[in-house]
Design an enzyme around this catalytic site. Structure first.
Site, PDB file in Angstrom:
ATOM      1  N   GLY A 179       0.836  -1.202   0.000  1.00 48.79           N
ATOM      2  CA  GLY A 179       0.000   0.000   0.000  1.00 48.79           C
ATOM      3  C   GLY A 179       0.873   1.255   0.000  1.00 48.79           C
ATOM      4  CG  HIS A 180       3.221   2.148   3.461  1.00 51.51           C
ATOM      5  ND1 HIS A 180       3.220   0.997   4.201  1.00 51.51           N
ATOM      6  CD2 HIS A 180       2.622   3.093   4.240  1.00 51.51           C
ATOM      7  CE1 HIS A 180       2.666   1.217   5.383  1.00 51.51           C
ATOM      8  NE2 HIS A 180       2.275   2.485   5.433  1.00 51.51           N
ATOM      9  CB  SER A 216      -3.521  -2.305   7.682  1.00 44.10           C
ATOM     10  OG  SER A 216      -3.243  -1.747   8.953  1.00 44.10           O
ATOM     11  CB  SER A 217       1.598  -1.250   9.624  1.00 44.48           C
ATOM     12  OG  SER A 217       1.992  -0.462   8.524  1.00 44.48           O
ATOM     13  CG  ASP A 242      -5.328   5.712   6.765  1.00 39.46           C
ATOM     14  OD1 ASP A 242      -5.517   5.371   7.933  1.00 39.46           O
ATOM     15  OD2 ASP A 242      -4.543   5.110   6.007  1.00 39.46           O
TER      16      ASP A 242
END
Ligand code: AMP
Length: 279
Positions: free
Chosen positions: A36-37, A184-185, A149
């Site tokens: 995602g990042h 997600s982390s 987010d």
């Protein structure tokens, strides 16, 4: 690629890039980077001459009962991902370097008090403060945020408008695991059983999205269907399910674009968020 921990070390690099007339992209993250990042970094590399990835678990956006201490961290793996993606700098300051004895914080009304802001009342003040500081340190042309987010993206856009930051905010689509779970982390907190249970988030949103796409106009019918699907999962506890206007984040009674259907669900002790947007 450089790993920089001090503001005074980063500033001359930024200045030299500016003197050369290069454009700068910023990707703010809390590290423990995943696909995602990476999608944000890839886009920033494509659209800018130089890219800074900030990697900072920001203490001011965590309440005392939240997971600041246990939030996963792995700078070596983050550096490898950033290097491979073509970023130029990872900015990885210690909390003291960012805050020392700071007395100034950025706060926002209304849209920070709904959705996640209800359960996390100090969260968005911490986010607005750290992002403002990063904007002032890096002075990017563009900054990249994930729609994962969605409320944060909405808050940052409003802050940039209200405080006249001369920065383009670029929203990037949600990257998911092959079975639908949004990356997600915090997914690393899930046990194998919880990992399976967590699929109720994306599954319920898919039901909601299909209803909206096939012409359902009653917002409550959609949020009820989403709630109902999540409620079938014994390990899940709903924090909220809401269908709101994408800009004002005010609840909608009748389906009207642009809309955001956002959910937060506890799977065991882990709070996960997900959403769909229709523009
Ligand atoms: P975080 O490290 O969780 O603070 O996230 C840093 C940035 O990456 C935020 O703008 C997030 O919205 C974005 N991001 C996190 N997960 C995803 C994902 N699964 N897809 C797209 N963007 C994401």
């Amino acid at each position: 690629m450089k790993i920089i921990k001090k503001i005074d070390e980063l500033r001359p690099i930024i200045k030299s890039w500016k003197r050369e007339g290069l454009t700068i992209g910023l990707v703010p993250t809390m590290g423990y980077l995943h696909e995602g990042h990476k999608s944000l970094i890839d886009r920033a590399v494509k659209e800018n001459d130089r890219v800074v990835v900030s990697d900072f678990v920001n203490p001011t956006q965590f309440a005392p009962n939240e997971d600041f201490e246990t939030y996963p961290r792995d700078l070596d793996a983050d550096a490898a991902l950033c290097e491979a993606a073509g970023a130029d700098v990872i900015f990885n300051p210690e909390p003291d370097e960012m805050y020392r004895d700071a007395l100034t914080f950025v706060d926002m009304n209304k849209i920070t008090k709904v959705l996640c802001g209800k359960t996390r009342p100090i969260h968005f003040s911490g986010v607005c403060t750290v992002v403002s500081k990063l904007f002032n340190i890096v002075t990017p042309d563009r900054a990249y945020f994930g729609q994962k987010d969605a409320q944060q993206l909405c808050v940052i856009k409003k802050m940039v408008e209200d405080l006249n930051f001369d920065i383009e905010i670029v929203g990037c689509p949600i990257v998911r695991e092959s079975d639908g779970l949004a990356k997600s982390s915090r997914n690393t907190y899930l046990s194998p059983e919880e990992r399976k249970a967590a699929l109720c988030l994306s599954r319920s949103l898919e039901i909601g999205r299909r209803m909206a796409e096939s012409g359902e106009t009653d917002a409550k019918a959609i949020t009820d269907a989403v709630r109902n699907e999540i409620s079938k999962e014994p390990l899940a506890r709903i924090d909220y399910v809401e269908l709101v206007d994408l800009t004002t984040l005010e609840p909608l009674e009748t389906v009207k674009k642009p809309l955001l259907c956002a959910i937060a669900v506890y799977i065991g002790k882990t709070r996960l968020i997900d959403n769909f947007i229709m523009e």
